[in-house]
Design a protein around this motif. Structure first.
Motif, PDB file in Angstrom:
ATOM      1  N   UNK A 163       9.731  -4.007   7.336  1.00 61.68           N
ATOM      2  CA  UNK A 163       7.972  -3.851   7.037  1.00 61.68           C
ATOM      3  C   UNK A 163       7.783  -3.556   8.764  1.00 61.68           C
ATOM      4  N   UNK A 164       8.183  -4.261   9.916  1.00 56.64           N
ATOM      5  CA  UNK A 164       7.584  -3.550  11.128  1.00 56.64           C
ATOM      6  C   UNK A 164       8.186  -2.125  11.459  1.00 56.64           C
ATOM      7  N   UNK A 165       9.239  -1.771  10.649  1.00 55.02           N
ATOM      8  CA  UNK A 165       9.524  -0.173  11.497  1.00 55.02           C
ATOM      9  C   UNK A 165       8.838   0.310  10.972  1.00 55.02           C
ATOM     10  N   UNK A 166       7.560   0.061   9.426  1.00 56.67           N
ATOM     11  CA  UNK A 166       6.767   1.122   8.322  1.00 56.67           C
ATOM     12  C   UNK A 166       5.812   1.202   8.739  1.00 56.67           C
ATOM     13  N   UNK A 167       5.141   0.418   9.524  1.00 56.87           N
ATOM     14  CA  UNK A 167       3.824   0.577  10.097  1.00 56.87           C
ATOM     15  C   UNK A 167       3.483   1.258  10.828  1.00 56.87           C
ATOM     16  N   UNK A 168       2.973   2.079  10.759  1.00 58.50           N
ATOM     17  CA  UNK A 168       2.691   3.181  12.891  1.00 58.50           C
ATOM     18  C   UNK A 168       0.937   2.566  13.411  1.00 58.50           C
ATOM     19  N   UNK A 169       0.405   2.811  12.335  1.00 56.78           N
ATOM     20  CA  UNK A 169      -1.009   1.997  12.460  1.00 56.78           C
ATOM     21  C   UNK A 169      -1.837   0.754  11.851  1.00 56.78           C
ATOM     22  N   UNK A 192       0.865  -1.348   0.110  1.00 60.02           N
ATOM     23  CA  UNK A 192      -0.052   0.181   0.123  1.00 60.02           C
ATOM     24  C   UNK A 192       0.579   1.262  -0.537  1.00 60.02           C
ATOM     25  N   UNK A 193       0.159   2.938   0.115  1.00 60.47           N
ATOM     26  CA  UNK A 193       1.066   3.485  -0.215  1.00 60.47           C
ATOM     27  C   UNK A 193       1.972   3.799   1.219  1.00 60.47           C
ATOM     28  N   UNK A 194       3.076   4.269   1.073  1.00 63.72           N
ATOM     29  CA  UNK A 194       3.681   4.618   2.439  1.00 63.72           C
ATOM     30  C   UNK A 194       4.398   3.495   2.540  1.00 63.72           C
ATOM     31  N   UNK A 235      -7.004  -4.649   1.980  1.00 68.04           N
ATOM     32  CA  UNK A 235      -7.813  -5.261   2.095  1.00 68.04           C
ATOM     33  C   UNK A 235      -8.608  -5.063   0.796  1.00 68.04           C
ATOM     34  N   UNK A 236      -7.684  -3.391   0.592  1.00 65.56           N
ATOM     35  CA  UNK A 236      -8.586  -2.867  -0.733  1.00 65.56           C
ATOM     36  C   UNK A 236      -7.689  -2.984  -1.516  1.00 65.56           C
ATOM     37  N   UNK A 237      -6.238  -3.150  -1.403  1.00 68.08           N
ATOM     38  CA  UNK A 237      -5.610  -3.747  -2.827  1.00 68.08           C
ATOM     39  C   UNK A 237      -5.907  -5.270  -3.077  1.00 68.08           C
ATOM     40  N   UNK A 238      -6.455  -6.005  -2.493  1.00 71.75           N
ATOM     41  CA  UNK A 238      -7.345  -7.417  -2.624  1.00 71.75           C
ATOM     42  C   UNK A 238      -7.861  -7.644  -2.574  1.00 71.75           C
TER      43      UNK A 238
END
Length: 243
Positions: A36-42, A19-21, A51-54
């Protein structure tokens, strides 16, 4: 959490567009999981975006019941500075292992998920879970060795407490008094007080207060060991060979 871990896995394996970001540059799935764990904020926002992408529809009730603060609370209560205390066995990080166990115990769904991936021998899913819950790279064998030998990392008071209550819980399960065992492991104080009065090993020992039970047994993740054993999970006697 199931959707979160699923989408993290698909991103790390390259089967889902990010996804974006989210931009992953690492080469291997394991390295991408750490990145990845350092990029996910919420977590909820991340899950909605994936889910929207899929094109998947996730029930709103799952978002309503998810409490990310529970995971964060567990992590904040346990120091993850593993350099503060030297490990007592090769490559084990007791603080991170404790954080993983405590986080899993906060959510019934996570406990069930842990049991499932351990039964299936899904090491990659376990690694993702350890990254989410403990911000550490933990192998299933290391975790199970530590949990199965937890008394070896404890002081004398915790060791005596664990031996006492392990024996009592095991006896309740052998007697098929599973509801009572479950109530005790859930921390129900009224059940504990009644059980203490009827149990000679407890009623004769002034140490066996409800607070002692909580401090040295419930809060030390021993109930998770009981639940894993009850579901057929075995604990290794050694760490085995390292890759």
């Amino acid at each position: 959490m199931d959707y979160y871990l699923q989408f993290c896995g698909e991103l790390c394996e390259g089967t889902l567009s990010p996804p974006d970001g989210i931009a992953l540059s690492a080469e291997t799935p394991w390295e991408r999981a750490v990145e990845l764990q350092g990029l996910i904020r919420d977590i909820p926002s991340f899950v909605r975006a994936c889910a929207q992408i899929k094109g998947e529809a996730i029930p709103q009730s799952l978002f309503d019941s998810f409490r990310e603060e529970d995971v964060q609370k567990a992590l904040s209560q346990i120091s993850l500075d593993v350099e503060d205390e030297p490990p007592r066995a090769p490559d084990l990080k007791p603080h991170a292992l404790e954080a993983l166990a405590a986080s899993v115990m906060l959510e019934e769904g996570l406990t069930e998920y842990l049991i499932d991936i351990l039964r299936r021998g899904d090491d990659l899913s376990f690694f993702r879970l350890s990254q989410v819950a403990a911000r550490a790279d933990i192998s299933p064998r290391d975790f199970l060795y530590w949990l199965g030998h937890k008394e070896d990392y404890a002081d004398e008071e915790e060791r005596s407490c664990a031996a006492l209550y392990d024996g009592l819980i095991r006896r309740l399960l052998q007697e098929d008094r599973r509801e009572l065992a479950a109530a005790l492991l859930s921390g129900d104080q009224r059940t504990y007080e009644a059980f203490r009065r009827e149990t000679p090993e407890l009623s004769r020992d002034s140490r066996t207060t409800y607070q002692w039970f909580c401090d040295c047994y419930l809060d030390r993740c021993y109930p998770l060991r009981v639940m894993l054993r009850a579901n057929g999970i075995t604990f290794p006697d050694d760490l085995g060979e390292k890759d």
